[in-house]
Enzyme design. Structure first.
Site, mmCIF file in Angstrom:
data_model
loop_
_atom_site.group_PDB
_atom_site.id
_atom_site.type_symbol
_atom_site.label_atom_id
_atom_site.label_comp_id
_atom_site.label_asym_id
_atom_site.label_seq_id
_atom_site.Cartn_x
_atom_site.Cartn_y
_atom_site.Cartn_z
ATOM 1 N N ARG A 66 0.865 -1.185 0.000
ATOM 2 C CA ARG A 66 0.000 0.000 0.000
ATOM 3 C C ARG A 66 0.897 1.229 0.000
ATOM 4 O O ARG A 66 1.540 1.559 1.003
ATOM 5 C CB ARG A 66 -0.945 0.003 1.199
ATOM 6 C CG ARG A 66 -2.018 -1.068 1.122
ATOM 7 C CD ARG A 66 -2.866 -0.916 -0.114
ATOM 8 N NE ARG A 66 -4.086 -1.720 -0.045
ATOM 9 C CZ ARG A 66 -4.987 -1.741 -0.994
ATOM 10 N NH1 ARG A 66 -4.806 -1.029 -2.098
ATOM 11 N NH2 ARG A 66 -6.063 -2.478 -0.872
ATOM 12 N N GLU A 94 -14.337 -9.361 -7.027
ATOM 13 C CA GLU A 94 -13.057 -9.275 -6.323
ATOM 14 C C GLU A 94 -12.639 -10.624 -5.745
ATOM 15 O O GLU A 94 -11.447 -10.955 -5.734
ATOM 16 C CB GLU A 94 -13.115 -8.203 -5.241
ATOM 17 C CG GLU A 94 -13.240 -6.800 -5.795
ATOM 18 C CD GLU A 94 -12.092 -6.382 -6.704
ATOM 19 O OE1 GLU A 94 -10.935 -6.804 -6.477
ATOM 20 O OE2 GLU A 94 -12.349 -5.617 -7.660
ATOM 21 N N GLU A 141 -4.577 -4.817 -14.008
ATOM 22 C CA GLU A 141 -3.275 -4.364 -14.477
ATOM 23 C C GLU A 141 -2.612 -3.531 -13.381
ATOM 24 O O GLU A 141 -3.233 -2.661 -12.781
ATOM 25 C CB GLU A 141 -3.444 -3.517 -15.737
ATOM 26 C CG GLU A 141 -2.128 -3.125 -16.372
ATOM 27 C CD GLU A 141 -2.305 -2.342 -17.657
ATOM 28 O OE1 GLU A 141 -1.430 -1.517 -17.947
ATOM 29 O OE2 GLU A 141 -3.315 -2.559 -18.359
#
Length: 184
Positions: A66, A94, A141
């Site tokens: 993150r 997801e 991506e």
């Protein structure tokens, strides 16, 4: 003009920044005491997260870097809602993309406001039971993550030791733990 207790009335709104995911607004509001104030608001489309629970009581989590915090975090699979998308559809997507799994049923665990002081984001949480791990990951991506499987009890203990700092993951895991304890 009447004002209600604990309410603010928007008087004006100006776009400060418009990005791919976020829109930053500067609003002028009327307070309940008749004064005005400025509010900076991040408009976000929201998202969904899912706790994949295996038949033997393990949860499947993901580790990913993150950038804002410059660290790898342990999280439940999650993603941003596409425009007009149902949160359940997002959670199913997801689960498949990040974990390569599908579920017979997703149970709604509720929603949360990650940062209600300045952000409109709402995250919808789901519990996936009877999951099938039959697919390979199909990441977006530029998305890189590792799949981690561990007993729910161990994941909850990691939350309590502050090893899981992501809010949606903490809440979704703790709600799952409470829900399963109440089922027995």
């Amino acid at each position: 003009m009447s004002t209600e207790h604990l309410q603010e009335q928007q008087l004006s709104s100006e776009t400060v920044f418009e990005g791919r995911i976020l829109h930053v607004m500067e609003d002028r509001v009327l307070l309940e005491n008749g004064e005005t104030a400025q509010r900076e608001v991040i408009r976000h489309p929201g998202g969904a997260c899912v706790v994949p629970l295996t038949a033997d009581g393990d949860v499947i989590l993901v580790k990913q870097f993150r950038y804002p915090h410059r660290m790898v975090t342990l999280e439940v699979p999650a993603g941003k809602l596409n425009e007009g998308e149902n949160p359940l559809t997002c959670a199913e997507r997801e689960l498949m993309e990040e974990v390569g799994a599908s579920a017979e049923k997703l149970e709604y665990l509720g929603s949360l406001f990650p940062t209600p002081a300045y952000d409109t984001e709402v995250i919808h949480m789901y519990l996936a039971r009877s999951i099938s791990l039959s697919q390979a990951q199909n990441l977006d991506e530029g998305e890189f993550l590792d799949v981690v499987r561990m007993p729910l009890k161990e994941a909850v203990a990691a939350v309590m030791r502050n090893e899981v700092q992501d809010a949606k993951t903490q809440i979704a895991l703790l709600k799952t733990d409470v829900l399963l304890r109440n089922d027995t």
